[in-house]
Scaffold this motif. Sequence first.
Motif, PDB file in Angstrom:
ATOM      1  N   MET A   1      67.207  81.175  -2.469  1.00  0.00           N
ATOM      2  CA  MET A   1      66.593  80.160  -3.389  1.00  0.00           C
ATOM      3  C   MET A   1      67.357  78.748  -2.757  1.00  0.00           C
ATOM      4  O   MET A   1      66.360  77.875  -2.847  1.00  0.00           O
ATOM      5  N   ASN A   2      68.466  78.710  -2.368  1.00  0.00           N
ATOM      6  CA  ASN A   2      68.905  77.474  -1.917  1.00  0.00           C
ATOM      7  C   ASN A   2      68.194  76.954  -0.768  1.00  0.00           C
ATOM      8  O   ASN A   2      68.068  75.713  -0.653  1.00  0.00           O
ATOM      9  N   ARG A   3      67.838  77.819   0.165  1.00  0.00           N
ATOM     10  CA  ARG A   3      66.996  77.615   1.179  1.00  0.00           C
ATOM     11  C   ARG A   3      65.665  76.896   0.790  1.00  0.00           C
ATOM     12  O   ARG A   3      65.060  75.968   1.121  1.00  0.00           O
ATOM     13  N   GLU A   4      64.893  77.518  -0.200  1.00  0.00           N
ATOM     14  CA  GLU A   4      63.612  77.105  -0.698  1.00  0.00           C
ATOM     15  C   GLU A   4      63.924  75.616  -1.282  1.00  0.00           C
ATOM     16  O   GLU A   4      62.976  75.123  -1.225  1.00  0.00           O
ATOM     17  N   ILE A   5      64.899  75.434  -2.217  1.00  0.00           N
ATOM     18  CA  ILE A   5      65.228  74.223  -2.676  1.00  0.00           C
ATOM     19  C   ILE A   5      65.284  73.045  -1.763  1.00  0.00           C
ATOM     20  O   ILE A   5      64.697  72.065  -1.854  1.00  0.00           O
ATOM     21  N   LEU A   6      66.058  73.378  -0.549  1.00  0.00           N
ATOM     22  CA  LEU A   6      66.290  72.441   0.169  1.00  0.00           C
ATOM     23  C   LEU A   6      65.212  72.095   1.099  1.00  0.00           C
ATOM     24  O   LEU A   6      64.981  70.908   1.779  1.00  0.00           O
ATOM     25  N   ARG A   7      64.381  73.017   1.511  1.00  0.00           N
ATOM     26  CA  ARG A   7      62.924  73.059   1.949  1.00  0.00           C
ATOM     27  C   ARG A   7      62.249  72.074   1.204  1.00  0.00           C
ATOM     28  O   ARG A   7      61.557  71.357   2.189  1.00  0.00           O
TER      29      ARG A   7
ATOM     30  N   LEU B   1      58.858  74.574  -7.680  1.00  0.00           N
ATOM     31  CA  LEU B   1      59.200  75.995  -7.654  1.00  0.00           C
ATOM     32  C   LEU B   1      59.232  76.597  -9.218  1.00  0.00           C
ATOM     33  O   LEU B   1      58.773  77.762  -9.349  1.00  0.00           O
ATOM     34  N   THR B   2      59.151  75.681 -10.296  1.00  0.00           N
ATOM     35  CA  THR B   2      58.960  75.986 -11.476  1.00  0.00           C
ATOM     36  C   THR B   2      57.567  76.492 -11.742  1.00  0.00           C
ATOM     37  O   THR B   2      57.326  77.319 -12.259  1.00  0.00           O
TER      38      THR B   2
ATOM     39  N   HIS C   1      66.985  81.507 -12.081  1.00  0.00           N
ATOM     40  CA  HIS C   1      67.586  81.465 -10.826  1.00  0.00           C
ATOM     41  C   HIS C   1      67.410  80.132 -10.316  1.00  0.00           C
ATOM     42  O   HIS C   1      68.374  79.347  -9.780  1.00  0.00           O
ATOM     43  N   CYS C   2      66.166  79.616 -10.160  1.00  0.00           N
ATOM     44  CA  CYS C   2      65.844  78.420  -9.616  1.00  0.00           C
ATOM     45  C   CYS C   2      66.283  77.332 -10.486  1.00  0.00           C
ATOM     46  O   CYS C   2      66.876  76.104  -9.802  1.00  0.00           O
ATOM     47  N   VAL C   3      66.271  76.985 -11.663  1.00  0.00           N
ATOM     48  CA  VAL C   3      66.675  76.061 -12.387  1.00  0.00           C
ATOM     49  C   VAL C   3      68.179  75.956 -12.716  1.00  0.00           C
ATOM     50  O   VAL C   3      68.890  74.716 -12.328  1.00  0.00           O
ATOM     51  N   ARG C   4      69.057  77.046 -12.456  1.00  0.00           N
ATOM     52  CA  ARG C   4      70.281  77.007 -12.288  1.00  0.00           C
ATOM     53  C   ARG C   4      70.852  76.302 -10.943  1.00  0.00           C
ATOM     54  O   ARG C   4      71.627  75.553 -11.154  1.00  0.00           O
ATOM     55  N   ARG C   5      70.115  76.764 -10.052  1.00  0.00           N
ATOM     56  CA  ARG C   5      70.499  76.415  -8.665  1.00  0.00           C
ATOM     57  C   ARG C   5      70.119  74.756  -8.440  1.00  0.00           C
ATOM     58  O   ARG C   5      70.893  74.133  -7.892  1.00  0.00           O
ATOM     59  N   CYS C   6      69.000  74.392  -9.062  1.00  0.00           N
ATOM     60  CA  CYS C   6      68.538  73.249  -8.857  1.00  0.00           C
ATOM     61  C   CYS C   6      69.720  72.150  -9.638  1.00  0.00           C
ATOM     62  O   CYS C   6      70.057  71.164  -9.418  1.00  0.00           O
TER      63      CYS C   6
END
Length: 442
Positions: free
Chosen positions: A1-7, A286-287, A301-306
């Motif tokens: 998920m972190n990789r997706e966010i940073l990508r 991602l949302t 998971h995405c919202v928490r990581r963002c």
Amino acid sequence: MNREILRLALPNIISNITVPIMGIAGTVIAGRWGGSAATIGALAIGVSIFNFIYWNCAFIRMGTSGLTAQAFGAGDMKGATLMLARAAFVSCVVGFGVLALQRPIGLAALDIMHGDAMVADYFFARIWAVPAGVMLFGLNGWLTGMQNAIIPMIVAIAVNVIHIACSVWFAFGFDMGIVGIAYASVAAQWSGVTVTLIITWLHYRRRFTAISWREVMDLAAMRRFFVINRDIIIRTLCIVAAYTFFTAASARMDDPVLLAVNTILLQLFTLFSYMNDGFAYAAEALTGRFIGARDPRSLRHCVRRCMAWCMAVAILYVGLYVGWWQDLLHLFINDTTTDAALIVEYAGRYIGWIIAIPLVAAMPFIMDGVMVGATQSRIMRDSMLLATAAYFIIFYTMHPLIGNNALWLAFTSFMLLRGIFEFFMSHRLRAVYVQAEKLSEE
């Protein structure tokens, strides 16, 4: 998920950084060509007019992004293709509509901003870039929804390189001054549209599906698109009102040093916003994707990581502002600047607000991204209306008591409350999560 966010976040951050670089380059070119504050001032007024136009057209990017991301997550390439066609259609209508109304818009803007003949020449030259600029909003919104941040980054870099190169060439080579900078914007924006269309077609040509004009203009789909955009327009007008009032209220305090300090400190906040906007774009892409994919677990998971990434950036900026705020201040002034020592002294009185704002603004940035991706435009609209009302109430209530601190208190509260209102109006994000949960049950 972190990789997706940073990508998704890092290319958008790089794209955002090109914006102030282009502004600085334009100011330097105007200053060296004209050699006077009047030339720089004329450029600043002209740029402000177009910032207002573009800011109010940004709804096309946000409205397109969420709907496209949901289609992408659902694997609905026909729906994504239709969204690209609708975004292109609306962009053309809005962009060429502004171009057709250039004279009344221009005369009104020049009157409001007290623009002179130099500003008028700049405006009526750069107005030809508006259709291209608005089309880029639609295209970039679609690409963000398709989880593609690389193409917008490449185009942003190309646009800025072309703009700076053409500005130097036109301003000095043809002795056109700030009109040359305006035409450089025209060349850069239309080049950006051309490059985006070519790369997008090459990248997605095998995934596009056949569509008909009747499907593009489907009344139910267009109605949803325009309802979302209507709400985003209202939200954007609230933001414009808040920022415009901040500068106007600073000017009405009849202290030029205070106006300069407030302007510079607001620029320091802008440095933070460029970084966190990248994570907000990742959140919206991602949302929408996870809602469309019927994946509530990944959505949470995405919202928490963002949120975590935004808070980490906020803490970084707090450390930067605490340790080096005077050094950052000297990026805008130097020792030869009139009242330089007084500006630094005044800034010391209010720097606490700039240290606090990243911490209170981290959540609202991500909340905006989540709401865009979930197409919860009504919550965005209503929360912004309430936050804007609180902004003015706090300022007018507290200004007689604490002066300029009231303006910073109102602005900081505005940033914080918009996120809090979104959180609770969405029932602690349950209204967002249930979109994916309902779909997963179907």
